[in-house]
Design a protein around this motif. Structure first.
Motif, mmCIF file in Angstrom:
data_model
loop_
_atom_site.group_PDB
_atom_site.id
_atom_site.type_symbol
_atom_site.label_atom_id
_atom_site.label_comp_id
_atom_site.label_asym_id
_atom_site.label_seq_id
_atom_site.Cartn_x
_atom_site.Cartn_y
_atom_site.Cartn_z
ATOM 1 N N ILE A 2 0.715 -1.040 -0.214
ATOM 2 C CA ILE A 2 0.078 0.150 0.123
ATOM 3 C C ILE A 2 0.852 1.378 -0.255
ATOM 4 N N LYS A 3 0.130 2.033 -0.724
ATOM 5 C CA LYS A 3 1.506 3.286 -0.603
ATOM 6 C C LYS A 3 0.490 4.431 -0.235
ATOM 7 N N LYS A 4 1.517 4.796 0.718
ATOM 8 C CA LYS A 4 0.968 6.108 1.509
ATOM 9 C C LYS A 4 1.976 7.399 2.063
ATOM 10 N N GLU A 5 1.100 8.744 2.211
ATOM 11 C CA GLU A 5 1.036 10.021 2.144
ATOM 12 C C GLU A 5 0.908 10.365 3.434
ATOM 13 N N LYS A 6 1.940 11.285 3.972
ATOM 14 C CA LYS A 6 2.163 12.203 5.313
ATOM 15 C C LYS A 6 2.499 13.412 4.820
ATOM 16 N N ASN A 7 1.913 14.534 4.983
ATOM 17 C CA ASN A 7 3.381 16.088 5.538
ATOM 18 C C ASN A 7 4.084 15.575 3.661
ATOM 19 N N GLY A 8 4.071 15.234 3.326
ATOM 20 C CA GLY A 8 4.457 15.148 1.558
ATOM 21 C C GLY A 8 5.570 13.973 1.508
ATOM 22 N N LEU A 9 5.767 13.623 2.862
ATOM 23 C CA LEU A 9 6.364 11.941 1.949
ATOM 24 C C LEU A 9 5.685 11.032 1.961
ATOM 25 N N THR A 10 6.079 9.942 0.955
ATOM 26 C CA THR A 10 5.536 8.938 0.986
ATOM 27 C C THR A 10 6.148 7.538 0.818
ATOM 28 N N TRP A 11 5.837 6.484 0.744
ATOM 29 C CA TRP A 11 6.149 5.781 1.299
ATOM 30 C C TRP A 11 5.529 4.101 1.384
ATOM 31 N N TYR A 12 5.924 2.910 1.302
ATOM 32 C CA TYR A 12 5.065 1.886 1.391
ATOM 33 C C TYR A 12 4.689 1.216 2.070
ATOM 34 N N THR A 13 3.961 0.848 2.790
ATOM 35 C CA THR A 13 3.469 -0.645 3.989
ATOM 36 C C THR A 13 2.738 -1.854 3.372
ATOM 37 N N TRP A 14 2.640 -2.806 4.246
ATOM 38 C CA TRP A 14 1.819 -3.624 4.043
ATOM 39 C C TRP A 14 0.384 -3.878 4.301
ATOM 40 N N GLU A 15 -0.430 -4.693 3.950
ATOM 41 C CA GLU A 15 -1.642 -4.677 4.402
ATOM 42 C C GLU A 15 -1.521 -5.395 5.867
ATOM 43 N N ALA A 60 7.327 12.948 10.087
ATOM 44 C CA ALA A 60 6.159 11.780 10.027
ATOM 45 C C ALA A 60 5.616 11.147 10.427
ATOM 46 N N LEU A 61 6.715 9.872 11.066
ATOM 47 C CA LEU A 61 6.374 9.210 12.536
ATOM 48 C C LEU A 61 6.031 9.419 13.194
ATOM 49 N N GLU A 62 6.145 10.784 13.826
ATOM 50 C CA GLU A 62 5.375 11.757 14.923
ATOM 51 C C GLU A 62 6.854 11.456 16.183
ATOM 52 N N ARG A 63 8.148 11.809 16.166
ATOM 53 C CA ARG A 63 8.649 10.713 16.661
ATOM 54 C C ARG A 63 10.178 12.088 16.323
ATOM 55 N N GLU A 64 11.090 12.293 17.240
ATOM 56 C CA GLU A 64 12.190 13.142 17.690
ATOM 57 C C GLU A 64 12.616 12.470 16.721
ATOM 58 N N ALA A 65 14.180 13.230 15.907
ATOM 59 C CA ALA A 65 14.966 13.220 15.445
ATOM 60 C C ALA A 65 16.150 12.430 16.121
ATOM 61 N N ASP A 66 16.176 12.640 17.330
ATOM 62 C CA ASP A 66 17.336 11.052 17.432
ATOM 63 C C ASP A 66 16.459 9.982 17.872
ATOM 64 N N ALA A 67 15.108 9.471 17.843
ATOM 65 C CA ALA A 67 14.062 8.429 17.346
ATOM 66 C C ALA A 67 15.031 7.894 16.111
ATOM 67 N N PHE A 68 15.579 8.073 15.662
ATOM 68 C CA PHE A 68 16.539 7.282 14.469
ATOM 69 C C PHE A 68 17.485 6.598 14.778
ATOM 70 N N THR A 69 17.472 5.047 14.282
ATOM 71 C CA THR A 69 18.461 4.208 15.036
ATOM 72 C C THR A 69 18.974 3.535 14.068
ATOM 73 N N ALA A 70 20.381 2.628 13.523
ATOM 74 C CA ALA A 70 20.978 2.412 13.240
ATOM 75 C C ALA A 70 21.748 2.021 12.608
ATOM 76 N N GLY A 71 22.136 0.844 11.996
ATOM 77 C CA GLY A 71 23.468 0.301 12.143
ATOM 78 C C GLY A 71 24.613 0.408 11.247
ATOM 79 N N GLU A 72 25.551 -0.190 11.519
ATOM 80 C CA GLU A 72 26.567 -0.033 9.934
ATOM 81 C C GLU A 72 26.580 -1.525 9.107
ATOM 82 N N GLN A 73 25.915 -0.689 8.284
ATOM 83 C CA GLN A 73 25.421 -2.310 7.169
ATOM 84 C C GLN A 73 26.276 -3.340 6.643
#
Length: 263
Positions: A2-15, A60-73
């Protein structure tokens, strides 16, 4: 998907994600204004632009910028259980990412684990009862190494998750239509994971067409995940204009982000 949009940002999600109340998906290569939406600091380009894109996603996900968390792939099978104290690891500087980590697992709703892809398969695992999620970067090397079943096993043994409650959500990745592999890759995957053979279609001498999402589907079902709890995207990143593609665009292309924000 499913293609979704919020605040001008688009992403695909699953049913299935919508059904079970988890906010998860894969971003597109551009926002509604048509500007590139690269989320990876390890790619060429202006880091300020990437950081702005990350902040935009968190808003868009209603979180602060420091909620973003990532690994070295590194195309490995390393995973990390992410706790509240880890919030923001890799959010603002690449060197702060969890080292050697291609899968992030969490039960924390205040942070958002994100992995990056541009042809490799993004996978989200979600336990509908324990409210635990994992985001996984799975290319052919990760598939051969078993990163998805290994991450699932860690959720079961360390977070007390149950396979019968797990959703396996496969995001956009290069499809068999555009992905030809040779004998070493075929053997590297099927000799360890015979359940993946359905993901390969012969395509000339010592070559096959390969579907990453079909291979991971086989691994998940073999590990005990219910077939009806596995949802595939069916969207080829090399064909589809909404996505970055390493094979289609070249090695300097951007990366989509696949995320899971717990309820």
């Amino acid at each position: 998907m499913i293609k979704k949009e919020k605040n001008g940002l688009t992403w695909y999600t699953w049913e299935l994600a919508e059904k079970y109340g988890i906010t998860a998906g894969t971003t597109c290569r551009s926002n509604r204004a048509g500007r590139p939406f690269n989320l990876a600091l390890h790619t060429p380009g202006e880091s300020d632009t990437v950081l702005g894109n990350r902040k935009y996603l968190m808003e868009a996900l209603e979180r602060e910028a420091d909620a973003f968390t990532a690994g070295e792939q590194i195309h490995g099978i390393g995973s990390r259980i992410v706790l509240e104290k880890d919030r923001g690891r890799g959010a603002f500087e690449q060197k702060e990412c969890f080292p050697g980590t291609d899968a992030l697992i969490t039960r924390e709703s205040s942070l958002v684990p994100v992995i990056f892809t541009a042809d490799c398969l993004p996978v989200v695992l979600y336990d509908t009862q324990k409210k635990a999620a994992a985001v996984i970067h799975a290319g052919w090397r990760g598939c051969a190494g078993g990163i998805v079943p290994a991450t699932l096993s860690r959720m079961i043994h360390e977070l007390d998750c149950k396979t019968e409650n797990i959703l396996g959500l496969c995001g956009p990745a290069i499809g068999a239509c555009c992905y030809q592999i040779d004998t070493p890759v075929f053997r590297g995957i099927t000799e360890s994971w015979p359940e993946t053979e359905k993901a390969f279609e012969p395509d000339g001498t010592d070559h096959w067409r390969f579907s990453l999402e079909d291979a991971v589907e086989g691994q998940l079902i073999q590990a005990g995940v219910k077939a009806e709890h596995v949802e595939k995207a069916g969207l080829c990143t090399c064909c589809h204009p909404d996505f970055f593609s390493w094979r289609g665009d070249g090695p300097e292309t951007g990366r989509m982000g696949t995320f899971a924000r717990l309820p």
